[in-house]
Enzyme design. Structure first.
Site: not given
Ligand SMILES: Nc1nc2c(ncn2[C@@H]2O[C@H](COP(=O)(O)OP(=O)(O)OP(=O)(O)O)[C@@H](O)[C@H]2O)c(=O)[nH]1
Length: 414
Positions: A333, A352, A289, A306, A297, A302
């Site tokens: 993600e 790794r 993750d 990507d 973002n 955004h």
């Molecule tokens: N740019 C982009 N953002 C995405 C996509 N899919 C999901 N996201 C974003 O990924 C983010 C995931 O956020 P969270 O689930 O809160 O997790 P996080 O901010 O990474 O926090 P932690 O996992 O705790 O480190 C959200 O803001 C989604 O909008 C994508 O295809 N493209």
């Protein structure tokens, strides 16, 4: 002596013409019969008309003694001349060429006018024969040229039979012309009077050959088109299969990263699980993750998000340790890697990957971990405790959650 014997053996010119007329009226019947049983191309009907004209013309000329001279000599010859003209016209239509209907009609009209004029002014029969032969020569040569030049367009090759028949026709016409030129020289010394009868017989033979040639031409074209169509169909089927394969691939691929998507992951994970059940091979799963991706973002947008996911996707796609495993993007993600490795190897691979992503040094201005983008991994390896593949997955998820809670940018085994 020989001349007399030949002379006696010959049919009179008139009888020959009448027989030729009947023969030429039978030929369209053969062609019509063929038309009813096979598909024919445009132009074939004109050829039938050509043979009909030849038959009528021969009969009219043959009935010289019974009908007025303008009917036999004028109209009869015009009908006979229409025979090669219509053959050439029909060929144009058959070969999808401009038919030149006006040009052929005009040439026949010119011949009719010249023939009428020669009759009215009482010019010799020799002149009329020469006139007729010149016109026939023109049509036959034109016919031969078009067959040579354009049949490959519709048959994919030359039709040797038609070419041979046309060559035969050209030779007859030339011989007739030569005969006309030298008739007066050898008239009394060498040749019997019925030399024209021989030409008529030769022309009838040429006509029969021509009917066979037209039917064969049509048949060859049908076969060629059938071959071409089935070949095209084959090519289209192959192209369709390819695009179907591509579509199927696309349906299972994540459009952003090019990794497999969650659909593919579900079915493939099931297979790997079943394989591990039957063969006893180890099975490990890494859940990956991106850290603080929401903040990424929020601060860079955004689109930048990507791009970041694409770069992490590239790392996973090209990572040598995963070649035999399953790598997929299963959430926004979140990535999953399933591999036939033991717990130790799986944890090593996960560590790794975590290190490689950090070394990408993708700037992350708002990360809670560091200055660049990092990932956290949770690893689980199948054990006797895992009653189902979902159980294994949830253990990996728990390890990921645990690793996140310990500060992210690390790999932890369940
Ligand atoms: N740019 C982009 N953002 C995405 C996509 N899919 C999901 N996201 C974003 O990924 C983010 C995931 O956020 P969270 O689930 O809160 O997790 P996080 O901010 O990474 O926090 P932690 O996992 O705790 O480190 C959200 O803001 C989604 O909008 C994508 O295809 N493209």
């Amino acid at each position: 002596m020989i001349v007399t014997a030949l002379d006696e053996a010959m049919l009179s010119e008139q009888t020959t013409l009448l027989m030729a007329g009947i023969m030429c009226l039978v030929l369209p019947l053969v062609m019509t019969f063929y038309r009813q049983h096979r598909e024919t191309y445009p132009g074939f009907g004109i050829w039938v008309g050509a043979f009909l004209c030849a038959g009528i013309g021969c009969l009219l000329v043959g009935l010289e003694d019974l009908v007025p001279v303008w009917v036999s000599v004028w109209l009869g010859n015009v009908f006979i001349l229409a025979f090669p003209a219509l053959l050439a016209l029909g060929l144009n239509v058959f070969l999808n060429r401009p038919p030149l209907f006006a040009a052929y009609s005009a040439s026949i009209a010119i011949y009719a006018a010249l023939q009428g004029w020669s009759l009215v002014t009482g010019l010799s029969a020799g002149f009329r024969s020469a006139l007729f032969t010149v016109f026939v020569f023109f049509y036959v040569v034109r016919l031969g040229f078009n067959i040579y030049r354009y049949t490959p367009h519709v048959l994919g090759r030359h039709d040797k039979l038609t070419l041979t028949v046309i060559a035969f026709g050209v030779v007859i016409v030339i011989l007739r012309f030569v005969n006309l030129l030298f008739e007066s020289v050898y008239e009394n010394s060498f040749v019997f009077d019925d030399v024209d009868t021989i030409f008529i017989i030769l022309l009838v033979l040429a006509s029969v050959a021509m009917v066979i040639a037209t039917i064969s031409l049509n048949q060859l074209r049908l076969e060629f088109n059938l071959r071409t169509t089935s070949q095209e169909l084959q090519e289209q089927t192959i192209a369709l299969e390819k695009s179907n394969d591509k579509l199927a691939q696309l349906a299972l691929t994540d459009f952003l990263t090019g990794l497999k998507n969650v659909r593919f992951f579900d079915s493939e994970y099931k297979k790997l699980w079943e394989n591990s059940t039957t063969s006893g091979t180890p099975l490990s799963i890494i859940l990956l993750d991106v850290d603080c991706f929401k903040l990424y973002n929020d601060s860079l947008g955004h689109l930048a998000g990507d791009e970041c996911l694409k770069r992490i996707g590239e790392v996973l796609l090209t990572h040598p340790g995963f070649h035999r495993g399953l790598v997929a993007r299963i959430g926004g993600e979140e990535f999953a890697i399933v591999m036939e490795n033991n717990a130790e190897q799986a944890l090593e691979e996960a560590e790794r990957i975590v290190a490689i992503v950090e070394h990408l040094s993708i700037p992350h201005p708002s990360s809670l971990v560091g200055a660049s983008v990092t990932v956290t991994a949770g690893v689980a390896t199948r054990s006797s405790l895992d009653s189902s593949r979902e159980k294994l997955l949830s253990r990996a998820d728990y390890a990921l959650y645990h690793a996140k809670s310990l500060g992210r940018n690390r790999a932890m085994a369940a």
